[in-house]
Design an enzyme around this catalytic site. Structure first.
Site, mmCIF file in Angstrom:
data_model
loop_
_atom_site.group_PDB
_atom_site.id
_atom_site.type_symbol
_atom_site.label_atom_id
_atom_site.label_comp_id
_atom_site.label_asym_id
_atom_site.label_seq_id
_atom_site.Cartn_x
_atom_site.Cartn_y
_atom_site.Cartn_z
ATOM 1 N N ASN A 148 -56.594 30.661 -25.216
ATOM 2 C CA ASN A 148 -56.939 29.258 -25.019
ATOM 3 C C ASN A 148 -58.414 29.038 -24.697
ATOM 4 O OD1 ASN A 148 -55.912 30.714 -22.702
ATOM 5 N ND2 ASN A 148 -56.233 28.846 -21.510
ATOM 6 N N GLN A 176 -51.593 28.007 -28.609
ATOM 7 C CA GLN A 176 -52.894 27.638 -29.172
ATOM 8 C C GLN A 176 -52.987 27.977 -30.659
ATOM 9 O OE1 GLN A 176 -55.244 25.917 -27.782
ATOM 10 N NE2 GLN A 176 -54.653 25.981 -25.612
ATOM 11 N N SER A 196 -45.978 24.590 -28.030
ATOM 12 C CA SER A 196 -46.115 23.374 -27.228
ATOM 13 C C SER A 196 -46.480 22.227 -28.163
ATOM 14 C CB SER A 196 -47.212 23.575 -26.185
ATOM 15 O OG SER A 196 -47.625 22.337 -25.666
ATOM 16 N N ALA A 197 -45.947 21.033 -27.884
ATOM 17 C CA ALA A 197 -46.203 19.898 -28.781
ATOM 18 C C ALA A 197 -47.577 19.279 -28.567
ATOM 19 C CB ALA A 197 -45.116 18.831 -28.595
ATOM 20 N N HIS A 198 -48.011 19.191 -27.307
ATOM 21 C CA HIS A 198 -49.218 18.396 -27.061
ATOM 22 C C HIS A 198 -50.501 19.114 -27.450
ATOM 23 C CE1 HIS A 198 -51.119 19.830 -23.170
ATOM 24 N NE2 HIS A 198 -49.982 20.490 -23.122
ATOM 25 N N THR A 234 -30.552 16.825 -19.959
ATOM 26 C CA THR A 234 -30.537 15.862 -21.063
ATOM 27 C C THR A 234 -31.778 16.043 -21.923
ATOM 28 O OG1 THR A 234 -29.319 14.260 -19.749
ATOM 29 C CG2 THR A 234 -30.504 13.402 -21.647
ATOM 30 N N CYS A 329 -55.706 24.323 -16.968
ATOM 31 C CA CYS A 329 -54.701 24.686 -15.977
ATOM 32 C C CYS A 329 -55.299 25.421 -14.796
ATOM 33 C CB CYS A 329 -53.627 25.542 -16.615
ATOM 34 S SG CYS A 329 -52.754 24.600 -17.838
#
Lengths: 389, 404
Positions: A148, A176, A196-198, A234, A329
């Site tokens: 990253n 990444q 990861s989506a974002h 959910t 992070c």
């Protein structure tokens, strides 16, 4: 101007358009048996196929999670628990979501770290050395596909078979790498892979673990038995739908996106290289097309004083330019990057480091402004020193 | 009227348009899409600001300090974090946990997992009302009890547990008290300055916020410690790592604020609709209300239609979205474990329907629901041999069925 796409990406407008109906109209709980619930279930299945397609996996190999961090936690804890392992090996430059899991294991199991060479990969480490480091009881080996911070790409397809030949299991964090390089689960020969989506223009709060069903994976979250009991709770339907769309767009536009990002980065690095004392980390190895992590060589600059990355990026911020000194992070911490330390970069240089990560919306005109701003700051350094003295 | 009619608000709710609008401000390029952990630029600061505001909004609804709110991916994760987090942190103090048979699966399955890890769990039986007898709870407490986990409002039958009273007991005994409030937040007043609750789980999608979002309240005074269950980055003061999903958090904050502002009037409206629905069904033969009517959340109506199989009724009611119990267990065809724990027999448990009414339910929809349910129940009973025998005065419980 936003140059921090490895921290997070803005969501693609087409992704938002896909998500909206699942917030307000098709909002049912996908576990409900009524027709509305079944529609939500179908939407999840469709997205599962889209995500599987991005990495050439089978939809049944996809477990949706609340993000890359959870997927990394599930991969490591789930595999170790389910396969009854008592040893974990990680790369020296892993993301905190792998490193911190390893740290939490240290008190009760063997945890080893594989070193990296000066470019941030295993390439410069001899095969014999890797083999001897990995000898001993079977382990889960977790190595990120692309870093990253530096963008350095680890040749997982090459290393994974070698590691597995020694009886170990392999997890790769491809958060990444996805959308910026080819990620092919089927041919990588790894057991577990994180997405990861974002980071690919999808929503925050959703990710996936891709896994080989030869792995008897233990669950981390209990209650309800969703995602075939591997991940209860959910399902976040709208976000999953958004993830699916983002994955589809990333797959369809991969070649075009990569070449566009590469052109931007080459343009930037060509100009950056003209500034005195600039060092680009991981420059001599394969890198993500959008990432430049650079620092200042303190010996040629400012009488060995160097520049503090944090100060530089605050100055850039006042001019409306968003970059970072490393991983978001870890950005509340003041230590120099653990990635650069592992690569053997000097502390002073590491403290000067700035990460620029381009995205699809960046332009050459923005890069010109970025270069001007960096240049102005570097030229200021000798004067700053006079003031300090 | 738009069909199907949605009466499954306890399973999930649509996102309130006001919430959706706010969420959309934190997604795309011309908006505040940043990573709140990015400390070096305005994109990050804007995102962080939004997270702070939402934390305050959530804290306000339950009268807590924003520092006591930990974001999670949903109530299931909150329950897992609370229960495992306490068990793993305090295991040297004791290994006994008390919960109840009618808890949500997120609590029960987590307790089962802890049993596999060597913990001892007592599963209390509720009374026929669905509520816990506090004396029986006290009797179950031991010297090595470290945690009591009980839900505020039951997801299937809607009964409201007296959390304040239980909190007095657990505090006096020095036992940590966790409450799953997924079904109660925004529907029942919660005041954590008054109630002696140590940990409380919340969900956004049960009160018109987004799915995939929840929170855990972790009391600071007296301070409750947890062992983190997810590692990496040290977000949420080390208790829960992972990039914060800003739009989701903003959505939860907005949903909680709206709930705070509108709870009183909304409850009144929903209660009237619920009572109307019950009045429309109550006079049918062999219809039973599940869970005490004296202490029940306004939107819930759980009814057993004797001699009708619940799943067949749900299929017959294709224009009405209802469930036979919890969505999380609806894939299995077993009768509701909640109703069985209340002492309902298998037949009655099997014939139950949960109607859950919410913000967007209209009076017309209730009228229509009453007429369809009456029609379909009568139709199914007309086809039923058991119903015929019952009408002939045969006591089915006394019949000895021949084995084949």
């Amino acid at each position: 101007m936003y140059f921090d796409h490895n921290a997070s990406t803005p969501m693609h407008s087409e992704v938002l358009a896909e998500m909206m109906p699942y917030l307000q109209h098709c909002y049912a709980n996908p576990s409900s048996v009524h027709s509305q619930g079944r529609m939500a279930r179908e939407a999840i299945n469709y997205a599962r196929q889209q995500v599987a397609d991005l990495v050439n996996a089978h939809p049944s190999q996809v477990i949706f999670t609340s993000g890359g961090t959870e997927a990394n936690n599930l991969a490591i804890k789930g595999c170790i628990q389910g396969m009854g392992l008592s040893r974990l090996v990680i790369g020296a430059t892993e993301h905190p979501s792998v490193k911190d899991v390893a740290a939490s294991f240290e008190s009760f199991m063997q945890v080893d770290t594989l070193p990296v060479d000066s470019q941030g990969t295993l390439e410069g480490i001899g095969n014999g050395e890797i083999e001897s480091l990995l000898s001993g009881q079977p382990a889960l080996v977790s190595l990120m596909m692309a870093n990253n911070e530096t963008g350095a790409i680890q040749n997982i397809a090459d290393i994974a078979p070698q590691i597995k030949a020694q009886g170990h299991f392999v997890h790769t964090d491809a958060v990444q790498a996805a959308g910026k390089t080819v990620v092919d689960f089927a041919s990588l020969d790894v057991d577990l892979l994180t997405l990861s989506a974002h980071k690919i223009y999808g929503p925050k709060g959703v990710g996936a673990l891709i896994f080989d069903k030869k792995i008897d994976l233990g669950a981390m979250l209990h209650g309800g038995g969703q995602e075939k009991k591997y991940r209860s709770g959910t399902e976040n339907v709208a976000a999953i739908v958004g993830f699916g769309k983002a994955a589809e767009l990333a797959r369809q536009n991969l070649i075009e996106n990569v070449s566009r990002l590469k052109r931007l980065r080459e343009y930037f690095e060509q100009k950056l290289g003209m500034l005195p004392g600039v060092i680009i980390f991981s420059e001599k190895t394969a890198r993500l097309p959008n990432t430049t992590f650079f620092g200042m060589d303190t010996s040629t600059n400012t009488n060995g004083r160097g520049i503090d990355g944090e100060t530089l990026l605050m100055h850039l911020d006042t001019q409306g330019i968003a970059v970072t000194s490393g991983s978001a992070c870890a950005s509340t911490r003041l230590q120099p990057s653990h990635v650069l330390m592992a690569m053997g970069v000097g502390e002073q240089t590491a403290r000067s480091a700035i990460r620029v990560s381009f995205g699809l919306q960046n332009t050459k005109a923005e890069i010109d402004q970025l270069i001007d701003a960096i240049k102005a700051q570097i030229e200021m350094i000798p004067y700053l020193e006079i003031v300090e003295n | 009227m738009k069909l199907p009619i949605y009466l499954d608000y306890s399973a999930t709710t649509p996102v309130d348009p006001r919430v959706a609008e706010k969420m959309c401000e934190y997604l795309t390029i011309d908006q505040k899409f940043g990573n709140p952990a990015s400390r070096s630029h305005k994109f990050g600061w804007d995102a962080d600001e939004a997270v702070k505001k939402a934390r305050q909004q959530v804290a306000d609804l339950i009268n807590a300090d924003p520092k006591e709110i930990v974001w999670t991916s949903g109530a299931t994760e909150s329950d897992n974090l609370a229960i495992k987090g306490v068990a793993h942190f305090y295991h040297k103090k004791g290994k006994h946990i008390i919960t109840c048979k009618t808890e949500h699966k997120a609590v029960l399955d987590t307790c089962r997992q802890l049993e596999r890890e060597g913990f001892d769990v007592t599963y209390l039986d509720p009374e026929a009302t669905g509520l816990i007898d506090i004396k029986k709870l006290e009797a179950a407490m031991r010297d090595d009890t470290i945690l009591v986990s009980l839900m505020h409002v039951n997801n299937e039958i809607g009964v409201i547990q007296d959390i304040a009273a239980i909190g007095e007991l657990t505090r006096s005994k020095g036992i940590i008290f966790h409450v799953d409030a997924a079904q109660s937040a925004g529907k029942v007043p919660i005041d954590l300055k008054e109630m002696k609750v140590d940990l409380m789980s919340f969900s956004a999608h049960k009160i018109y916020g987004p799915k995939g979002m929840g929170a855990l309240y972790v009391r600071r005074k007296p301070r409750i410690r947890l062992e983190a269950q997810m590692h990496g980055g040290g977000h949420e003061r080390g208790m829960r790592s992972g990039t914060l999903a800003v739009h989701q958090i903003v959505g939860m904050g907005e949903a909680f604020q709206i709930a705070q502002q509108e709870m009183a009037t909304e409850n009144e409206r929903i209660r009237m609709l619920r009572d109307k629905l019950w009045n429309g069904l109550d006079d049918m033969e062999e219809v039973y209300l599940n869970g005490t009517a004296d202490s029940k959340v306004t939107g819930n109506l759980n009814v057993s239609f004797n001699f009708v199989e619940g799943e067949s009724l749900i299929m017959a009611l294709k224009d009405i979205a209802v469930s036979s119990g919890s969505a999380c267990t609806s894939a299995s065809l077993e009768p509701s474990y909640v109703l069985r724990a209340l002492g309902r027999n298998d037949e009655l448990a099997h014939s139950s329907i949960r109607f859950s009414i919410g913000r967007f339910t209209t009076e017309d929809e209730i009228d229509h629901t009453i007429s369809i349910v009456r029609e379909k129940v009568n139709k199914l009973r007309d086809l039923s041999v058991l119903w015929e025998m019952h009408k002939d005065g045969i006591d089915l419980s006394k019949i000895e069925w021949a084995a084949h």
